[in-house]
Structure formats: structure tokens, C-alpha cells
Motif scaffolding. Structure first.
Motif, PDB file in Angstrom:
ATOM      1  N   SER A 126      20.527  17.518  17.071  1.00  0.00           N
ATOM      2  CA  SER A 126      20.721  17.256  18.504  1.00  0.00           C
ATOM      3  C   SER A 126      19.459  16.719  19.163  1.00  0.00           C
ATOM      4  CB  SER A 126      21.161  18.542  19.220  1.00  0.00           C
ATOM      5  OG  SER A 126      20.191  19.576  19.052  1.00  0.00           O
ATOM      6  N   PHE A 127      18.291  16.989  18.570  1.00  0.00           N
ATOM      7  CA  PHE A 127      17.034  16.461  19.103  1.00  0.00           C
ATOM      8  C   PHE A 127      16.757  15.133  18.397  1.00  0.00           C
ATOM      9  CE2 PHE A 127      12.605  15.921  19.990  1.00  0.00           C
ATOM     10  CZ  PHE A 127      12.366  16.606  21.170  1.00  0.00           C
ATOM     11  N   HIS A 128      17.155  14.041  19.030  1.00  0.00           N
ATOM     12  CA  HIS A 128      17.074  12.728  18.393  1.00  0.00           C
ATOM     13  C   HIS A 128      15.624  12.252  18.309  1.00  0.00           C
ATOM     14  CE1 HIS A 128      21.360  12.659  18.604  1.00  0.00           C
ATOM     15  NE2 HIS A 128      21.382  12.602  19.918  1.00  0.00           N
ATOM     16  N   THR A 129      15.324  11.512  17.260  1.00  0.00           N
ATOM     17  CA  THR A 129      13.980  10.962  17.095  1.00  0.00           C
ATOM     18  C   THR A 129      13.615  10.042  18.253  1.00  0.00           C
ATOM     19  OG1 THR A 129      14.191  11.136  14.695  1.00  0.00           O
ATOM     20  CG2 THR A 129      12.484   9.664  15.520  1.00  0.00           C
ATOM     21  N   GLY A 130      14.612   9.457  18.892  1.00  0.00           N
ATOM     22  CA  GLY A 130      14.353   8.595  20.041  1.00  0.00           C
ATOM     23  C   GLY A 130      13.676   9.308  21.194  1.00  0.00           C
ATOM     24  N   TYR A 131      13.765  10.640  21.260  1.00  0.00           N
ATOM     25  CA  TYR A 131      13.090  11.386  22.317  1.00  0.00           C
ATOM     26  C   TYR A 131      11.584  11.483  22.079  1.00  0.00           C
ATOM     27  CZ  TYR A 131      17.879  13.267  22.917  1.00  0.00           C
ATOM     28  OH  TYR A 131      19.232  13.410  23.079  1.00  0.00           O
ATOM     29  N   VAL A 132      11.163  11.334  20.822  1.00  0.00           N
ATOM     30  CA  VAL A 132       9.769  11.611  20.458  1.00  0.00           C
ATOM     31  C   VAL A 132       8.798  10.672  21.163  1.00  0.00           C
ATOM     32  CG1 VAL A 132       8.120  11.637  18.535  1.00  0.00           C
ATOM     33  CG2 VAL A 132      10.388  12.671  18.257  1.00  0.00           C
ATOM     34  N   ALA A 156       8.195  13.297  32.007  1.00  0.00           N
ATOM     35  CA  ALA A 156       9.121  12.698  31.037  1.00  0.00           C
ATOM     36  C   ALA A 156       9.666  13.753  30.083  1.00  0.00           C
ATOM     37  CB  ALA A 156       8.417  11.589  30.263  1.00  0.00           C
ATOM     38  N   VAL A 157       8.812  14.682  29.669  1.00  0.00           N
ATOM     39  CA  VAL A 157       9.261  15.776  28.807  1.00  0.00           C
ATOM     40  C   VAL A 157      10.304  16.616  29.533  1.00  0.00           C
ATOM     41  CG1 VAL A 157       8.555  17.750  27.403  1.00  0.00           C
ATOM     42  CG2 VAL A 157       6.988  15.812  27.720  1.00  0.00           C
ATOM     43  N   ASP A 158      10.026  16.929  30.783  1.00  0.00           N
ATOM     44  CA  ASP A 158      10.962  17.702  31.599  1.00  0.00           C
ATOM     45  C   ASP A 158      12.300  16.985  31.717  1.00  0.00           C
ATOM     46  OD1 ASP A 158      11.738  19.826  33.359  1.00  0.00           O
ATOM     47  OD2 ASP A 158      11.376  18.492  35.061  1.00  0.00           O
ATOM     48  N   ALA A 159      12.259  15.665  31.901  1.00  0.00           N
ATOM     49  CA  ALA A 159      13.490  14.891  32.069  1.00  0.00           C
ATOM     50  C   ALA A 159      14.342  14.925  30.807  1.00  0.00           C
ATOM     51  CB  ALA A 159      13.146  13.448  32.435  1.00  0.00           C
ATOM     52  N   VAL A 160      13.717  14.807  29.638  1.00  0.00           N
ATOM     53  CA  VAL A 160      14.468  14.855  28.382  1.00  0.00           C
ATOM     54  C   VAL A 160      15.130  16.213  28.208  1.00  0.00           C
ATOM     55  CG1 VAL A 160      14.256  14.850  25.865  1.00  0.00           C
ATOM     56  CG2 VAL A 160      13.097  13.097  27.208  1.00  0.00           C
ATOM     57  N   LEU A 161      14.370  17.280  28.413  1.00  0.00           N
ATOM     58  CA  LEU A 161      14.910  18.626  28.219  1.00  0.00           C
ATOM     59  C   LEU A 161      16.042  18.920  29.201  1.00  0.00           C
ATOM     60  CD1 LEU A 161      11.551  20.559  27.672  1.00  0.00           C
ATOM     61  CD2 LEU A 161      13.244  19.953  25.928  1.00  0.00           C
ATOM     62  N   ALA A 162      15.897  18.460  30.433  1.00  0.00           N
ATOM     63  CA  ALA A 162      16.917  18.730  31.445  1.00  0.00           C
ATOM     64  C   ALA A 162      18.169  17.892  31.216  1.00  0.00           C
ATOM     65  CB  ALA A 162      16.347  18.468  32.836  1.00  0.00           C
ATOM     66  N   ALA A 163      17.985  16.605  30.961  1.00  0.00           N
ATOM     67  CA  ALA A 163      19.135  15.704  30.843  1.00  0.00           C
ATOM     68  C   ALA A 163      19.902  15.897  29.541  1.00  0.00           C
ATOM     69  CB  ALA A 163      18.658  14.254  30.963  1.00  0.00           C
ATOM     70  N   GLU A 164      19.179  16.120  28.447  1.00  0.00           N
ATOM     71  CA  GLU A 164      19.840  16.164  27.138  1.00  0.00           C
ATOM     72  C   GLU A 164      20.277  17.566  26.732  1.00  0.00           C
ATOM     73  OE1 GLU A 164      20.627  13.418  25.777  1.00  0.00           O
ATOM     74  OE2 GLU A 164      19.438  12.180  27.135  1.00  0.00           O
ATOM     75  N   PHE A 165      19.588  18.598  27.237  1.00  0.00           N
ATOM     76  CA  PHE A 165      19.900  19.963  26.793  1.00  0.00           C
ATOM     77  C   PHE A 165      20.173  20.934  27.945  1.00  0.00           C
ATOM     78  CE2 PHE A 165      17.045  18.007  23.657  1.00  0.00           C
ATOM     79  CZ  PHE A 165      17.875  18.044  22.544  1.00  0.00           C
ATOM     80  N   GLY A 166      20.008  20.467  29.173  1.00  0.00           N
ATOM     81  CA  GLY A 166      20.239  21.348  30.313  1.00  0.00           C
ATOM     82  C   GLY A 166      19.248  22.481  30.393  1.00  0.00           C
ATOM     83  N   ILE A 167      18.043  22.281  29.900  1.00  0.00           N
ATOM     84  CA  ILE A 167      17.023  23.319  29.852  1.00  0.00           C
ATOM     85  C   ILE A 167      16.023  23.128  30.988  1.00  0.00           C
ATOM     86  CG2 ILE A 167      15.072  24.226  28.522  1.00  0.00           C
ATOM     87  CD1 ILE A 167      16.635  23.645  25.993  1.00  0.00           C
ATOM     88  N   ARG A 168      15.800  24.182  31.728  1.00  0.00           N
ATOM     89  CA  ARG A 168      14.753  24.181  32.751  1.00  0.00           C
ATOM     90  C   ARG A 168      13.479  24.695  32.088  1.00  0.00           C
ATOM     91  NH1 ARG A 168      16.810  27.358  37.889  1.00  0.00           N
ATOM     92  NH2 ARG A 168      14.775  26.621  38.623  1.00  0.00           N
TER      93      ARG A 168
END
Length: 468
Positions: free
Chosen positions: A336-342, A355-367
Motif C-alpha cells: 500500500s506504500f507505493h514507491t512513488g511516495y518516496v 509533503a510528508v503530511d500530505a501523503v500520509l493524510a491523503a493516502e492513509f488517512g493518518i494524522r
């Protein structure tokens, strides 16, 4: 150690949010993933030895080293040729028409087809014929043909191909359609005949070989082509005399060089040459093809994100990441953690790591907290740097092998392509720097670097077909 330097840099870049336990575990991970220059030099030497063994007859070498007789620099004076690439998954087929005038490429037209249904995916060669028919009609190619004339078609496949029989000679990799044992030329030819298409199947090559053909067409110094996509592979030009299975130069039909499909992702399958961590072994064990293609699993786009994800879940298990955040189940799903996020995570230099916050929030719903983001960025950098340095060792070994084969013919360049390098500048630059450092330590003449355009394997396939 390179990995420890990353952690130190992270600490200097406002890592005051990390607790002592978080910092200690991060340092342990960085140490596990660090690969020294001495280790890289040993890997280069082992790769060279395996490539040498693979060229001999009847050896049980780790690398495939399948020869394909191609003439990379000769181009037809005029005409239209087709190139078709069958992706390793079987779901995507890319087609290009290449128009030649006066020995040069006058124009190219490309189109991508995706199997719309499971039935189309299952009938791969019927789907390929349908794609060819749609492409020919859409671009009016049949109207340009004389009576009885057919368009030469070069097919590039993402699996190793026995050049003498056009057969796929390796079982399917991750998420691949299983074509092992299939005669690609025969099956495409049958599908074309059933669809009454004005096409003749002229050649079948591996996509790394096709990329090498295109690279040499653009630049005669190109003697290596390395492709970093879902998987990783490379081809290089070898002196036919060194390839025992060709039975000498005559087996190469008088060619000055033969393209060798190395299937270099196989390296390490029969030895302990690679610096594997517990997280690498876990990813390998849970893959569809355990113990297969170990180098590929350390450097290819398909796996890097999954390695990061396993590190993330271990931090979570130690309650050092996303503690008290709420529902973090989405990140537990494999791949689920795509290499494209790296790449965007590594490149984030903002104080709050937006940018890290945006990936975690948008892709995993994690605050996430600031400390969470710092850990995620550090883990991405550790995994990416090791992948890049190992890729640099791979490129150095290929460059040395190609330079030895071309010692009488001048300069040598390495052509690089693939979505991973296109989208991740950090991995690209670090890999090249590692290659150059390793070659300098061997006092090798400077090696050029060429960046290929996406889709050049289609040009290579069309070039190979146009000559036959």
C-alpha cells in the motif's frame, strides 16, 4: 557509514521532536541498511565473475546472459515499422509506428492499450492482435502499403527470451502473466493471421535489449542499457568470441557484437553476495516468488515502497510511530506504500514536512506528528540510498564488462531509463555517483551516461524488425 550519515543529517534538520528511543531505533535501521564502498566493490567483482560464467556453455550461473544478435546502428533508408511492447503484467500493451527516411527517424506515433476485462487479459495474444488492428486503422497505416506488402513488427517482452527460438525461458515474476515456454513469435503470428492483419512478425527481443538497440541508434558509444521500472534489468554489447553458446563468431552471423540480456535482477540467488536485512527477507518470503531475483527486490520500483512500509509497521509495533493517532489499518495492507511516495517525501525540506503530511493524510488517512514525519522521511532516505548505491554497483559492473568487450572500439556509455529514475532524482544521482566512484577506484576511463526517453524500447523493437 552512508546510512548513519543520513540519520545525522536528519537530526541536524530539526529532529528535536524525536525521543531517545525513536532516534536509537532509527540509527539501528540506518546501520542495517548501510552499504560501504568496500562492500560495493566486492559486489562489483562478484557480478563480473557471474557475467563471465554466464557466457560459458553449460554453467549454472546466476545470470541469464542470453545473446541476441542485433545490428544496432543500421537503419532502413525508408519505410514504416511497428514496435510492440508487452508489459510483464500482461495488462498493458504499447505500440508505436516508426517512419524512416534517409536512414533517420522521421516521425513516431505511440499508443497505450489496457486490457478492459479479465477475459481480454487472459487472451493476451488475441488482445495484442486487437490492439494492432485498432492502431493500424486509427493511423491509416494500411493505406500506405503496396499490394501484398506487410508492416514489419518487432515485439519487446518484459521477460527473458531465447533469441534462437523466441521462447520465454523463465517463470513469471511478481504480478506477471506466465509466458514461460511460450513461443512469442509463433503466438503473435497466429493471432495476426486470425485477424487478417497486414503485419509480419520480424523479431522478438527482451525489452532491455530493445532499449540497447535504440540507445546505439542515437549514440554509437552506448554499449549498456539499464532499465529500472517495476523490475530491473540490463543488456550490454559483447564480443561474439566471448560467448561460448554462439560457437564462435559464425554463430553471430558475422556481427561485430551481440546484445546480452543479463537478467541481472537474478544476482544473489545462489550466494550471500547481497547485504540483506531482516526486512528484505520478510518482503522476499511474503512475495509470490521467494528466493528469486534478490537484487531486483533491493532496487526495483515494485519493492522499495514495500520495504519502507515494513519498516514503518515495525516502528508502529514498538509504539514509536503514529502512537494514539487513531485508525492506521490502511498502511498494514501489503504494497500500500507505493514507491512513488518516496521521492516527494525525500525532497520535502519544509520545517513542518508538509509533503510528508500530505501523503500520509491523503493516502492513509493518518494524522501525523512532526516526529512521525521525520521518521518516515528518514526511512525513505535510508531505503532509497541503499537501492541507489547497489544500482551504482550494478552499473559499474556492466560498464566494466562492456568496456572490456569494446576495448578496441573507443568510448563506452551507459544508457539509463525507467520510471523509477524518471521520478526519483535522488536515486538517479546517487546511483550515478556510486558508479563513477567505483569505476574511478578501478582506474577505468570515464564512462558516459545517456538518459533515454520513455518508450525508447519501442523504437528499438521497430529498428530490430525493420532490418529483418
Amino acid at each position: 557509514m552512508a546510512g548513519l550519515k543520513i540519520v545525522q543529517q536528519q537530526q541536524q534538520d530539526s529532529t528535536s521532536a524525536l525521543s531517545d528511543k525513536q532516534r536509537a531505533m532509527l540509527e539501528d535501521v540506518a546501520a542495517a541498511f548501510a552499504v560501504s564502498d568496500e562492500q560495493l566493490a566486492k559486489i562489483v567483482a562478484r557480478l563480473e565473475a557471474e557475467m563471465f560464467r554466464g557466457l560459458a556453455r553449460n554453467t549454472n550461473a546466476e545470470l541469464h546472459m542470453e545473446p541476441a544478435v542485433v545490428r544496432p546502428q543500421a537503419a532502413p533508408a525508408s519505410g514504416v515499422s511497428l514496435g510492440m511492447a508487452i508489459e510483464a503484467t500482461g495488462r498493458r500493451i504499447r505500440i508505436a509506428s516508426v517512419r524512416f527516411e534517409a536512414g533517420c527517424v522521421a516521425s513516431t506515433t505511440r499508443q497505450v492499450f489496457v486490457a478492459p476485462t479479465a477475459e481480454a487479459h487472459a487472451d493476451l495474444f488475441g488482445f495484442a492482435a486487437f490492439c494492432l488492428s485498432e492502431f493500424i486503422q486509427a493511423h491509416g497505416l494500411e493505406q500506405e502499403l503496396a499490394p501484398g506488402q506487410k508492416l514489419p513488427l518487432g515485439v519487446a517482452v518484459g521477460q527473458p527470451v531465447d533469441d534462437s527460438q523466441s521462447r520465454v525461458c523463465e517463470a513469471a515474476k511478481e504480478d506477471s502473466v506466465d509466458l514461460c515456454g511460450s513461443d512469442i513469435a509463433h503466438r503473435v503470428r497466429d493471432a495476426v493471421l486470425c485477424s487478417h492483419l497486414p503485419v509480419r512478425v520480424a523479431s522478438v527481443t527482451n525489452n532491455a535489449v530493445s532499449a540497447l538497440v535504440a540507445a546505439q541508434f542515437h549514440d554509437s558509444t552506448a554499449r549498456v542499457a539499464a532499465v529500472f521500472n517495476h523490475g530491473a534489468n540490463a543488456a550490454y554489447l559483447e564480443d561474439p568470441v566471448r560467448v561460448e553458446r554462439l560457437a564462435g563468431p559464425a554463430g553471430a552471423d558475422g556481427a561485430d557484437a551481440v546484445a546480452i540480456n543479463t537478467e541481472i535482477g537474478r544476482f544473489g540467488a545462489g550466494s550471500d553476495a547481497l547485504p540483506l536485512t531482516m526486512w528484505d527477507r520478510r518482503v522476499d518470503r511474503e512475495s509470490r516468488c521467494p528466493l528469486a531475483r534478490p537484487l531486483e527486490k533491493l532496487v526495483a520500483d515494485q519493492y522499495l515502497g514495500e520495504i519502507v512500509r515494513n519498516l514503518v509497521t515495525d516502528f508502529m509495533d514498538h509504539r514509536l510511530l503514529f502512537a494514539g493517532t487513531g485508525d492506521v489499518r490502511p498502511i498494514n495492507a501489503a504494497y500500500s506504500f507505493h514507491t512513488g511516495y518516496v521521492a516527494p517525501i525525500i525532497e520535502d525540506s519544509s520545517d513542518e514536512l508538509a509533503a510528508v503530511d500530505a501523503v500520509l493524510a491523503a493516502e492513509f488517512g493518518i494524522r501525523s506528528s512532526t516526529a512521525d514525519r521525520q521518521i518516515i522521511r528518514a526511512l525513505c532516505r535510508v531505503v532509497a540510498e541503499r537501492a541507489a548505491r547497489l544500482s551504482g554497483a550494478m552499473l559499474a559492473a556492466l560498464a566494466l564488462k562492456a568496456a572490456a568487450a569494446a576495448s578496441h572500439s573507443g568510448d563506452v556509455s551507459v544508457a539509463l531509463s525507467g520510471a523509477l529514475l524518471d521520478t526519483n532524482p535522488f536515486i538517479r544521482s546517487t546511483a550515478i555517483a556510486a558508479m563513477e566512484r567505483l569505476l574511478a577506484s578501478r582506474r577505468t576511463a570515464p564512462i558516459g551516461v545517456i538518459f533515454q526517453r520513455r518508450g525508447d524500447d519501442l523504437l528499438g523493437a521497430a529498428l530490430a524488425a525493420a532490418r529483418l
